[in-house]
Design a protein around this motif. Structure first.
Motif, PDB file in Angstrom:
ATOM      1  N   GLN A 119       0.852  -1.185   0.000  1.00 53.55           N
ATOM      2  CA  GLN A 119       0.000   0.000   0.000  1.00 53.55           C
ATOM      3  C   GLN A 119       0.891   1.239   0.000  1.00 53.55           C
ATOM      4  N   LEU A 120       0.372   2.360  -0.473  1.00 56.96           N
ATOM      5  CA  LEU A 120       1.140   3.603  -0.501  1.00 56.96           C
ATOM      6  C   LEU A 120       1.039   4.346   0.825  1.00 56.96           C
ATOM      7  N   ASN A 121       1.976   5.249   1.052  1.00 61.75           N
ATOM      8  CA  ASN A 121       1.983   6.126   2.221  1.00 61.75           C
ATOM      9  C   ASN A 121       1.764   5.384   3.535  1.00 61.75           C
ATOM     10  N   VAL A 122       2.731   4.585   3.895  1.00 60.91           N
ATOM     11  CA  VAL A 122       2.671   3.843   5.143  1.00 60.91           C
ATOM     12  C   VAL A 122       2.670   4.797   6.328  1.00 60.91           C
ATOM     13  N   LEU A 123       3.582   5.758   6.307  1.00 60.79           N
ATOM     14  CA  LEU A 123       3.827   6.595   7.472  1.00 60.79           C
ATOM     15  C   LEU A 123       3.972   8.048   7.032  1.00 60.79           C
ATOM     16  N   THR A 124       3.155   8.937   7.610  1.00 63.46           N
ATOM     17  CA  THR A 124       3.223  10.354   7.287  1.00 63.46           C
ATOM     18  C   THR A 124       3.395  11.155   8.569  1.00 63.46           C
ATOM     19  N   PHE A 125       4.430  12.010   8.586  1.00 64.13           N
ATOM     20  CA  PHE A 125       4.686  12.909   9.712  1.00 64.13           C
ATOM     21  C   PHE A 125       4.279  14.308   9.272  1.00 64.13           C
ATOM     22  N   ASN A 126       3.263  14.887   9.905  1.00 60.03           N
ATOM     23  CA  ASN A 126       2.708  16.163   9.473  1.00 60.03           C
ATOM     24  C   ASN A 126       3.243  17.386  10.192  1.00 60.03           C
ATOM     25  N   SER A 127       4.082  17.225  11.181  1.00 60.35           N
ATOM     26  CA  SER A 127       4.542  18.386  11.938  1.00 60.35           C
ATOM     27  C   SER A 127       5.916  18.850  11.456  1.00 60.35           C
ATOM     28  N   GLN A 128       6.356  19.980  11.982  1.00 55.98           N
ATOM     29  CA  GLN A 128       7.682  20.516  11.677  1.00 55.98           C
ATOM     30  C   GLN A 128       8.679  20.156  12.778  1.00 55.98           C
ATOM     31  N   LYS A 129       8.357  19.269  13.679  1.00 58.52           N
ATOM     32  CA  LYS A 129       9.228  18.872  14.786  1.00 58.52           C
ATOM     33  C   LYS A 129      10.158  17.739  14.360  1.00 58.52           C
ATOM     34  N   GLN A 130      11.188  17.493  15.155  1.00 59.51           N
ATOM     35  CA  GLN A 130      12.156  16.425  14.880  1.00 59.51           C
ATOM     36  C   GLN A 130      11.507  15.057  15.099  1.00 59.51           C
ATOM     37  N   ILE A 131      11.790  14.127  14.176  1.00 58.07           N
ATOM     38  CA  ILE A 131      11.299  12.758  14.278  1.00 58.07           C
ATOM     39  C   ILE A 131      12.503  11.832  14.356  1.00 58.07           C
ATOM     40  N   PHE A 132      12.453  10.864  15.272  1.00 55.86           N
ATOM     41  CA  PHE A 132      13.511   9.867  15.421  1.00 55.86           C
ATOM     42  C   PHE A 132      12.870   8.490  15.382  1.00 55.86           C
ATOM     43  N   ILE A 133      13.410   7.616  14.532  1.00 57.70           N
ATOM     44  CA  ILE A 133      12.935   6.232  14.457  1.00 57.70           C
ATOM     45  C   ILE A 133      14.130   5.344  14.748  1.00 57.70           C
ATOM     46  N   ASN A 134      14.019   4.533  15.794  1.00 53.37           N
ATOM     47  CA  ASN A 134      15.121   3.698  16.256  1.00 53.37           C
ATOM     48  C   ASN A 134      14.753   2.218  16.241  1.00 53.37           C
ATOM     49  N   ASN A 135      15.703   1.382  15.807  1.00 53.90           N
ATOM     50  CA  ASN A 135      15.609  -0.072  15.950  1.00 53.90           C
ATOM     51  C   ASN A 135      14.270  -0.641  15.478  1.00 53.90           C
ATOM     52  N   LEU A 136      13.918  -0.337  14.231  1.00 54.37           N
ATOM     53  CA  LEU A 136      12.653  -0.765  13.645  1.00 54.37           C
ATOM     54  C   LEU A 136      12.927  -1.334  12.262  1.00 54.37           C
ATOM     55  N   THR A 137      12.098  -2.267  11.817  1.00 53.42           N
ATOM     56  CA  THR A 137      12.199  -2.828  10.470  1.00 53.42           C
ATOM     57  C   THR A 137      10.955  -2.448   9.670  1.00 53.42           C
ATOM     58  N   PHE A 138      11.189  -1.901   8.477  1.00 46.09           N
ATOM     59  CA  PHE A 138      10.117  -1.670   7.507  1.00 46.09           C
ATOM     60  C   PHE A 138      10.226  -2.764   6.467  1.00 46.09           C
ATOM     61  N   LYS A 139       9.121  -3.443   6.189  1.00 48.12           N
ATOM     62  CA  LYS A 139       9.153  -4.589   5.287  1.00 48.12           C
ATOM     63  C   LYS A 139       8.045  -4.461   4.240  1.00 48.12           C
ATOM     64  N   ASN A 140       8.409  -4.779   2.968  1.00 50.42           N
ATOM     65  CA  ASN A 140       7.460  -4.811   1.846  1.00 50.42           C
ATOM     66  C   ASN A 140       6.760  -3.475   1.609  1.00 50.42           C
ATOM     67  N   CYS A 141       7.480  -2.403   1.739  1.00 49.89           N
ATOM     68  CA  CYS A 141       6.926  -1.071   1.481  1.00 49.89           C
ATOM     69  C   CYS A 141       7.258  -0.675   0.050  1.00 49.89           C
ATOM     70  N   VAL A 142       6.324  -0.014  -0.623  1.00 47.23           N
ATOM     71  CA  VAL A 142       6.533   0.354  -2.022  1.00 47.23           C
ATOM     72  C   VAL A 142       6.308   1.843  -2.253  1.00 47.23           C
ATOM     73  N   ASN A 143       6.959   2.341  -3.323  1.00 45.04           N
ATOM     74  CA  ASN A 143       6.835   3.731  -3.770  1.00 45.04           C
ATOM     75  C   ASN A 143       7.023   4.708  -2.612  1.00 45.04           C
ATOM     76  N   THR A 144       6.270   5.783  -2.554  1.00 45.51           N
ATOM     77  CA  THR A 144       6.471   6.766  -1.492  1.00 45.51           C
ATOM     78  C   THR A 144       5.783   6.260  -0.229  1.00 45.51           C
ATOM     79  N   SER A 145       6.547   5.571   0.600  1.00 42.82           N
ATOM     80  CA  SER A 145       5.989   4.947   1.796  1.00 42.82           C
ATOM     81  C   SER A 145       6.128   5.808   3.041  1.00 42.82           C
ATOM     82  N   ILE A 146       7.141   6.648   3.104  1.00 44.51           N
ATOM     83  CA  ILE A 146       7.346   7.509   4.265  1.00 44.51           C
ATOM     84  C   ILE A 146       7.409   8.952   3.781  1.00 44.51           C
ATOM     85  N   VAL A 147       6.513   9.780   4.305  1.00 46.85           N
ATOM     86  CA  VAL A 147       6.458  11.192   3.947  1.00 46.85           C
ATOM     87  C   VAL A 147       6.632  11.986   5.234  1.00 46.85           C
TER      88      VAL A 147
END
Length: 144
Positions: free
Chosen positions: A77-105
């Motif tokens: 599916q498209l757009n798995v994860l969208t962050f809408n704010s202007q604040k800092q985002i940190f992603i630690n020790n995670l696996t993304f699997k089978n994501c396609v096209n623009t999956s993280i915005v």
């Protein structure tokens, strides 16, 4: 369907439990994100289901997702994860699997630390990660 809600006052986070063969839904993860303050520590793996929506993060504060070795699986599916704010985002020790096209915005700076991307692809010049107006930082990440 069996559902249980657990709340931890210490971390101010909520996790939804389901009976889907060890995977929890994107809707469960959306609820946990919206109820968390500053940091979300994952305790389950998550997989896109038929009735799920994309994961949307609307935070007015810096936000960290500690994956603790868990997986977010998209199933094409498209757009798995969208962050809408202007604040800092940190992603630690995670696996993304089978994501396609623009999956993280992201509309904010985002740092991936010790994150695995497995079978994540992009076609037709679509970026897999689209960070608008800010930086993307990869530390100790794996792409397979």
């Amino acid at each position: 369907m069996f559902t249980v809600t657990c709340v931890s006052a210490q971390n101010n986070q909520t996790e939804m439990l389901s009976d889907d063969a060890g995977y929890h839904s994107f809707n469960d993860l959306n609820r946990s994100i919206s109820e968390s303050k500053g940091v979300l520590n994952l305790v389950y793996d998550y997989r896109y289901g038929d009735n799920d929506t994309s994961i949307i993060v609307n935070k007015d504060e810096d936000f960290t997702i500690n994956g603790n070795g868990h997986t977010i699986e998209n199933i094409n599916q498209l757009n798995v994860l969208t962050f809408n704010s202007q604040k800092q985002i940190f992603i630690n020790n995670l696996t993304f699997k089978n994501c396609v096209n623009t999956s993280i915005v992201s509309f904010s700076s985002i740092t991936f630390n010790n994150v695995k991307f497995i079978n994540c692809t992009s076609a037709d010049s679509a970026p897999f990660i689209q960070c608008l107006f800010n930086n993307v930082v990869f530390i100790n990440c794996t792409f397979k």
